[in-house]
Design a protein around this motif. Structure first.
Motif, PDB file in Angstrom:
ATOM      1  N   UNK A   4       1.037  -0.953  -0.172  1.00 11.16           N
ATOM      2  CA  UNK A   4      -0.673  -0.325   0.314  1.00 11.16           C
ATOM      3  C   UNK A   4       0.839   1.143   0.061  1.00 11.16           C
ATOM      4  N   UNK A   5       0.555   1.962  -0.745  1.00 10.28           N
ATOM      5  CA  UNK A   5       1.392   3.092  -0.361  1.00 10.28           C
ATOM      6  C   UNK A   5       1.091   4.381  -0.398  1.00 10.28           C
ATOM      7  N   UNK A   6       1.599   4.876   1.042  1.00  9.61           N
ATOM      8  CA  UNK A   6       1.298   5.707   2.221  1.00  9.61           C
ATOM      9  C   UNK A   6       1.167   7.200   1.479  1.00  9.61           C
ATOM     10  N   UNK A   7       1.758   7.764   0.528  1.00  8.62           N
ATOM     11  CA  UNK A   7       2.329   9.217  -0.082  1.00  8.62           C
ATOM     12  C   UNK A   7       1.518   9.002  -1.379  1.00  8.62           C
ATOM     13  N   UNK A   8       1.421   9.711  -1.529  1.00  6.76           N
ATOM     14  CA  UNK A   8       1.411  10.441  -3.044  1.00  6.76           C
ATOM     15  C   UNK A   8       2.054  12.141  -3.891  1.00  6.76           C
ATOM     16  N   UNK A   9       3.098  11.935  -4.239  1.00  6.09           N
ATOM     17  CA  UNK A   9       4.040  12.359  -4.585  1.00  6.09           C
ATOM     18  C   UNK A   9       4.237  13.566  -3.941  1.00  6.09           C
ATOM     19  N   UNK A  10       4.975  12.999  -2.600  1.00  4.60           N
ATOM     20  CA  UNK A  10       5.459  13.079  -1.245  1.00  4.60           C
ATOM     21  C   UNK A  10       4.728  13.096  -0.261  1.00  4.60           C
ATOM     22  N   UNK A  11       3.513  13.413  -0.311  1.00  8.68           N
ATOM     23  CA  UNK A  11       2.171  14.362   0.253  1.00  8.68           C
ATOM     24  C   UNK A  11       1.583  12.663   1.020  1.00  8.68           C
ATOM     25  N   UNK A  44      20.441   1.447   0.001  1.00  9.68           N
ATOM     26  CA  UNK A  44      19.760  -0.119  -0.038  1.00  9.68           C
ATOM     27  C   UNK A  44      17.890   0.741  -1.006  1.00  9.68           C
ATOM     28  N   UNK A  45      17.862  -0.228  -1.608  1.00  8.84           N
ATOM     29  CA  UNK A  45      16.463  -0.200  -2.708  1.00  8.84           C
ATOM     30  C   UNK A  45      15.509  -1.697  -2.604  1.00  8.84           C
ATOM     31  N   UNK A  46      14.137  -0.331  -2.227  1.00 11.62           N
ATOM     32  CA  UNK A  46      12.992  -1.280  -2.307  1.00 11.62           C
ATOM     33  C   UNK A  46      12.416  -1.048  -3.747  1.00 11.62           C
ATOM     34  N   UNK A  47      11.733  -2.753  -4.270  1.00  6.20           N
ATOM     35  CA  UNK A  47      10.879  -2.099  -5.231  1.00  6.20           C
ATOM     36  C   UNK A  47       9.718  -3.614  -5.147  1.00  6.20           C
ATOM     37  N   UNK A  48       9.372  -3.225  -6.740  1.00  3.21           N
ATOM     38  CA  UNK A  48       7.504  -4.307  -6.464  1.00  3.21           C
ATOM     39  C   UNK A  48       7.577  -4.828  -8.041  1.00  3.21           C
ATOM     40  N   UNK A  49       8.073  -6.201  -7.937  1.00  2.63           N
ATOM     41  CA  UNK A  49       7.997  -6.252  -9.400  1.00  2.63           C
ATOM     42  C   UNK A  49       6.824  -8.029  -9.812  1.00  2.63           C
ATOM     43  N   UNK A  50       6.515  -7.641 -10.904  1.00  3.63           N
ATOM     44  CA  UNK A  50       5.287  -8.658 -11.166  1.00  3.63           C
ATOM     45  C   UNK A  50       6.172 -10.130 -11.760  1.00  3.63           C
ATOM     46  N   UNK A  51       6.146 -11.168 -10.714  1.00  3.03           N
ATOM     47  CA  UNK A  51       7.250 -11.603 -10.710  1.00  3.03           C
ATOM     48  C   UNK A  51       8.345 -11.707 -10.076  1.00  3.03           C
ATOM     49  N   UNK A  52       9.386 -12.666  -9.610  1.00  4.44           N
ATOM     50  CA  UNK A  52      10.502 -12.622  -8.931  1.00  4.44           C
ATOM     51  C   UNK A  52      11.305 -12.003 -10.278  1.00  4.44           C
ATOM     52  N   UNK A  53      10.948 -12.172 -11.825  1.00  5.55           N
ATOM     53  CA  UNK A  53      11.337 -11.253 -12.815  1.00  5.55           C
ATOM     54  C   UNK A  53      10.827 -10.564 -13.444  1.00  5.55           C
ATOM     55  N   UNK A  54       9.625 -10.053 -13.193  1.00  7.13           N
ATOM     56  CA  UNK A  54       9.178  -9.318 -13.816  1.00  7.13           C
ATOM     57  C   UNK A  54       9.381  -7.534 -14.383  1.00  7.13           C
ATOM     58  N   UNK A  63      17.266   4.911  -1.261  1.00  9.37           N
ATOM     59  CA  UNK A  63      17.498   5.142   0.276  1.00  9.37           C
ATOM     60  C   UNK A  63      16.629   4.845   1.060  1.00  9.37           C
ATOM     61  N   UNK A  64      16.013   3.225   0.601  1.00  9.75           N
ATOM     62  CA  UNK A  64      15.297   2.390   1.463  1.00  9.75           C
ATOM     63  C   UNK A  64      15.626   2.196   3.256  1.00  9.75           C
ATOM     64  N   UNK A  65      14.672   2.392   3.708  1.00 14.90           N
ATOM     65  CA  UNK A  65      14.583   1.858   4.957  1.00 14.90           C
ATOM     66  C   UNK A  65      13.219   1.359   5.597  1.00 14.90           C
ATOM     67  N   UNK A  75      10.074   2.624   4.133  1.00 16.76           N
ATOM     68  CA  UNK A  75      10.631   4.392   3.471  1.00 16.76           C
ATOM     69  C   UNK A  75      11.712   4.756   2.605  1.00 16.76           C
ATOM     70  N   UNK A  76      11.523   5.940   1.791  1.00 22.78           N
ATOM     71  CA  UNK A  76      12.575   6.119   0.717  1.00 22.78           C
ATOM     72  C   UNK A  76      12.608   7.296  -0.356  1.00 22.78           C
ATOM     73  N   UNK A  77      12.745   7.374  -1.150  1.00 20.38           N
ATOM     74  CA  UNK A  77      13.066   8.546  -2.436  1.00 20.38           C
ATOM     75  C   UNK A  77      12.487   8.051  -3.199  1.00 20.38           C
ATOM     76  N   UNK A  78      11.403   8.305  -3.788  1.00 19.10           N
ATOM     77  CA  UNK A  78      11.094   7.698  -5.324  1.00 19.10           C
ATOM     78  C   UNK A  78      11.138   8.604  -6.774  1.00 19.10           C
ATOM     79  N   UNK A  79      12.102   8.610  -7.325  1.00 16.23           N
ATOM     80  CA  UNK A  79      12.636   9.524  -8.286  1.00 16.23           C
ATOM     81  C   UNK A  79      11.342   9.237  -9.774  1.00 16.23           C
ATOM     82  N   UNK A  80      11.275  10.331 -10.095  1.00 12.02           N
ATOM     83  CA  UNK A  80      10.418  10.053 -11.415  1.00 12.02           C
ATOM     84  C   UNK A  80      10.791  11.379 -12.719  1.00 12.02           C
TER      85      UNK A  80
END
Length: 128
Positions: A4-11, A44-54, A63-65, A75-80
Motif C-alpha cells: 500500500x502506497x502511503x504517499x502521493x507526490x511526497x504528501x 538500499x533500494x526497494x521495488x515491487x515486480x510482477x513475479x520474481x523477474x518481471x 535510500x530505503x529503510x 520508507x525511501x525516495x522515489x524518482x520520477x
C-alpha cells in the motif's frame, strides 16, 4: 506481497484514499543499490515486480529503510523522470507491506492513521 502506497507526490494520503486505491500485489525486493562514484556509501533500494523477474509495478524506492512492527514499513525516495533529458522529480514515499492473506492487518493499521489538519485550519467536515 501486498504493498500500500502511503504517499502521493511526497504528501501523506488520507486513509480513505489509501483504502480506495487498494494494495498492489507483487514480488517485493529489498537489496543494496549498485555502488557508484557519486554515492560510495551502501544504500538500499526497494521495488515491487510482477513475479520474481518481471517488470516493476511501482517506482523504485532509493535510500530505503525497513521497519518491521507486525507489518513491514519501507520508507525511501522515489524518482520520477519527466522526460529523456529533464530532471527527475524526487518525492518521499512509504509503503505498508503485508503477505497475501494478511490484508486485514494492513487495513487496521491504515484506519489508525491520524489525518493531518489542512493548511487552512479547516477540516473536511467543516461546512464553511
Amino acid at each position: 506481497m501486498i504493498v500500500y502506497q502511503m504517499r502521493e507526490r511526497g504528501q501523506r494520503r488520507h486513509p480513505a484514499q489509501i483504502l480506495k486505491a487498494g494494495g498492489v500485489k507483487g514480488w517485493l525486493h529489498f537489496r543494496p543499490a549498485p555502488l557508484d562514484d557519486y554515492s560510495p556509501a551502501v544504500n538500499m533500494q526497494a521495488f515491487l515486480t510482477d513475479g520474481q523477474a518481471g517488470p516493476e509495478l511501482l517506482l523504485c524506492l532509493t535510500r530505503a529503510r525497513l521497519r518491521i512492527d507486525g507489518v513491514m514499513q519501507i520508507a525511501g525516495t522515489e524518482y520520477f523522470l519527466r522526460g529523456r533529458k529533464g530532471r527527475a522529480d524526487r518525492w518521499r514515499q512509504s509503503w505498508l507491506c503485508v503477505p497475501e492473506g494478511q490484508e486485514a492487518e494492513a487495513l487496521r493499521r491504515i484506519s489508525l492513521i491520524a489525518v493531518p489538519p489542512s493548511a487552512t485550519g479547516f477540516t473536511e467536515d467543516d461546512d464553511g
